[in-house]
Design an enzyme around this catalytic site. Structure first.
Site, mmCIF file in Angstrom:
data_model
loop_
_atom_site.group_PDB
_atom_site.id
_atom_site.type_symbol
_atom_site.label_atom_id
_atom_site.label_comp_id
_atom_site.label_asym_id
_atom_site.label_seq_id
_atom_site.Cartn_x
_atom_site.Cartn_y
_atom_site.Cartn_z
ATOM 1 N N LYS A 83 27.268 45.810 46.543
ATOM 2 C CA LYS A 83 28.690 46.194 46.494
ATOM 3 C C LYS A 83 28.982 47.367 47.425
ATOM 4 O O LYS A 83 30.064 47.454 48.007
ATOM 5 C CB LYS A 83 29.101 46.508 45.049
ATOM 6 C CG LYS A 83 29.046 45.289 44.123
ATOM 7 C CD LYS A 83 30.006 44.206 44.585
ATOM 8 C CE LYS A 83 30.006 42.972 43.725
ATOM 9 N NZ LYS A 83 30.939 41.935 44.177
ATOM 10 N N TYR A 102 22.708 45.000 42.537
ATOM 11 C CA TYR A 102 24.172 44.780 42.505
ATOM 12 C C TYR A 102 24.893 45.943 43.196
ATOM 13 O O TYR A 102 25.781 45.738 44.028
ATOM 14 C CB TYR A 102 24.613 44.650 41.047
ATOM 15 C CG TYR A 102 26.080 44.346 40.841
ATOM 16 C CD1 TYR A 102 26.583 43.066 41.059
ATOM 17 C CD2 TYR A 102 26.962 45.340 40.410
ATOM 18 C CE1 TYR A 102 27.928 42.794 40.852
ATOM 19 C CE2 TYR A 102 28.301 45.069 40.203
ATOM 20 C CZ TYR A 102 28.780 43.790 40.425
ATOM 21 O OH TYR A 102 30.122 43.521 40.224
HETATM 22 P P1 NAP Z 1 32.376 35.497 37.066
HETATM 23 O O1 NAP Z 1 33.312 35.229 35.945
HETATM 24 O O2 NAP Z 1 30.918 35.479 36.782
HETATM 25 O O3 NAP Z 1 32.706 34.506 38.277
HETATM 26 C C1 NAP Z 1 31.887 34.503 39.429
HETATM 27 C C2 NAP Z 1 32.399 33.461 40.386
HETATM 28 O O4 NAP Z 1 31.523 33.440 41.532
HETATM 29 C C3 NAP Z 1 32.414 32.069 39.794
HETATM 30 O O5 NAP Z 1 33.564 31.414 40.245
HETATM 31 C C4 NAP Z 1 31.170 31.429 40.407
HETATM 32 O O6 NAP Z 1 31.390 30.062 40.598
HETATM 33 C C5 NAP Z 1 31.105 32.098 41.769
HETATM 34 N N1 NAP Z 1 29.759 32.080 42.347
HETATM 35 C C6 NAP Z 1 28.680 32.770 41.917
HETATM 36 N N2 NAP Z 1 27.623 32.500 42.708
HETATM 37 C C7 NAP Z 1 28.049 31.616 43.653
HETATM 38 C C8 NAP Z 1 27.434 30.968 44.750
HETATM 39 N N3 NAP Z 1 26.134 31.192 45.077
HETATM 40 N N4 NAP Z 1 28.170 30.118 45.504
HETATM 41 C C9 NAP Z 1 29.471 29.893 45.204
HETATM 42 N N5 NAP Z 1 30.118 30.490 44.182
HETATM 43 C C10 NAP Z 1 29.409 31.335 43.413
HETATM 44 O O7 NAP Z 1 32.660 36.937 37.726
HETATM 45 P P2 NAP Z 1 33.977 37.841 37.778
HETATM 46 O O8 NAP Z 1 33.859 38.866 36.735
HETATM 47 O O9 NAP Z 1 35.197 37.009 37.894
HETATM 48 O O10 NAP Z 1 33.699 38.597 39.156
HETATM 49 C C11 NAP Z 1 34.249 38.204 40.392
HETATM 50 C C12 NAP Z 1 33.867 39.245 41.437
HETATM 51 O O11 NAP Z 1 34.349 40.517 41.023
HETATM 52 C C13 NAP Z 1 32.371 39.405 41.617
HETATM 53 O O12 NAP Z 1 32.072 39.631 42.971
HETATM 54 C C14 NAP Z 1 32.053 40.629 40.800
HETATM 55 O O13 NAP Z 1 30.918 41.300 41.254
HETATM 56 C C15 NAP Z 1 33.304 41.449 41.013
HETATM 57 N N6 NAP Z 1 33.541 42.442 39.958
HETATM 58 C C16 NAP Z 1 33.782 42.072 38.677
HETATM 59 C C17 NAP Z 1 33.999 43.053 37.721
HETATM 60 C C18 NAP Z 1 34.304 42.730 36.286
HETATM 61 O O14 NAP Z 1 34.431 43.679 35.493
HETATM 62 N N7 NAP Z 1 34.428 41.477 35.898
HETATM 63 C C19 NAP Z 1 33.957 44.399 38.079
HETATM 64 C C20 NAP Z 1 33.698 44.739 39.397
HETATM 65 C C21 NAP Z 1 33.497 43.755 40.335
HETATM 66 P P3 NAP Z 1 30.490 28.851 39.971
HETATM 67 O O15 NAP Z 1 29.495 29.464 39.030
HETATM 68 O O16 NAP Z 1 31.501 27.996 39.310
HETATM 69 O O17 NAP Z 1 29.924 28.269 41.185
#
Ligand code: NAP
Length: 247
Positions: free
Chosen positions: A159, A155
């Site tokens: 990133k 990861y």
């Molecule tokens: P999440 O709730 O797990 O949502 C992930 C999203 O990505 C879902 O909409 C999922 O859609 C989609 N996805 C995953 N694999 C996919 C694929 N192969 N093709 C198409 N869509 C796909 O995650 P989140 O926390 O909102 O995170 C969003 C982004 O922010 C990510 O890149 C994550 O690394 C980054 N981020 C999050 C945090 C945090 O604290 N939450 C911190 C730093 C960075 P479906 O499963 O519906 O297809």
């Protein structure tokens, strides 16, 4: 409205940060192309957008790591709305493990979903953006891409790769008036962080200067800024939005 008549593609728009950004972009007047791995998963985001006045969105399905499927999403955006002004590369996943135990599949899955996807979507959107001589690309990286994290080498590498890609694309596309920036969120309350053990959550909480986890809205507010003309003199930047986790 900050994004009136703009067209925005948001990947991973079915929940979490992607959902918050898609809804806020629509609230600010953008026509939004929602993308997730299944149309069904996008229905809730669509309902939230439809509950707002004068909004417009379409639903698209793609595995973001497959080139042909990504091209179809961008084609549908162009066929429906005639242009793409904003691209948010947000879809992401985790397969946490210590490297000594990590399978090749766990490495490949995370790099493909988190990093290859950014290359594929940027490539597909670059041509129409170059033609219209404008665009804003926003890559959702992570503080983990800056600090690294034990148990998350795949990861963290994906990133960090997004950050290097952001800076390279900012240099490549600046002459065409296309800006490319990244957001590095800290710990934001979504399904991705829900599944972490309570003990780890408490440890992280103790390290956040503002003393709380972030809300998805606190990322989408920054994404609206980067998508809008208010950030017109910014490119190649990484905005850390983490409540002071990494200072
Ligand atoms: P999440 O709730 O797990 O949502 C992930 C999203 O990505 C879902 O909409 C999922 O859609 C989609 N996805 C995953 N694999 C996919 C694929 N192969 N093709 C198409 N869509 C796909 O995650 P989140 O926390 O909102 O995170 C969003 C982004 O922010 C990510 O890149 C994550 O690394 C980054 N981020 C999050 C945090 C945090 O604290 N939450 C911190 C730093 C960075 P479906 O499963 O519906 O297809």
């Amino acid at each position: 409205m900050l994004l009136k008549d703009k067209v925005a593609i948001v990947t991973g728009a079915s929940r979490g940060l992607g959902q918050a950004m898609a809804v806020d972009f629509a609230r600010e007047g953008a026509k939004v192309v929602l993308c997730a791995s299944s149309i069904e998963n996008l229905k809730e985001t669509e309902a939230q957008i439809k509950s707002l006045p004068n909004t417009n969105c379409i639903l698209t399905q793609a595995n973001v790591s497959i080139g042909d499927e990504v091209c179809e999403v961008v084609k549908k955006a162009l066929d429906t709305f005639g242009k793409v002004d904003i691209l948010v590369n947000n879809a992401g996943t985790t397969r946490d493990n210590l490297v000594a135990l990590m399978s090749e599949q766990e490495w490949d899955d995370v790099l493909a979903t988190n990093l290859k996807s950014v290359f594929l979507f940027t490539k597909a959107c670059a041509r129409p953006m170059i033609r219209q001589r404008s665009g804003s690309i926003i890559n959702i990286s992570s503080v983990i891409g800056i600090t690294g994290n034990a148990g998350q080498a795949n990861y963290a590498a994906s990133k960090a790769g997004m950050i290097a890609f952001t800076k390279s694309m900012a240099k490549e596309l600046a002459k065409r008036n296309i800006r490319v920036n990244a957001i590095a969120p800290g710990f934001i309350k979504t399904r991705m962080t829900d599944k972490l053990p309570d003990e780890l959550k408490q440890k992280v909480l103790g390290q956040i200067a503002l003393g709380r986890f972030g809300e998805p809205k606190e990322i989408s507010d920054v994404a609206v800024f980067l998508a809008s003309e208010n950030s017109r003199y910014m490119t190649g930047q990484v905005l850390v939005v983490d409540g002071g986790l990494v200072i």
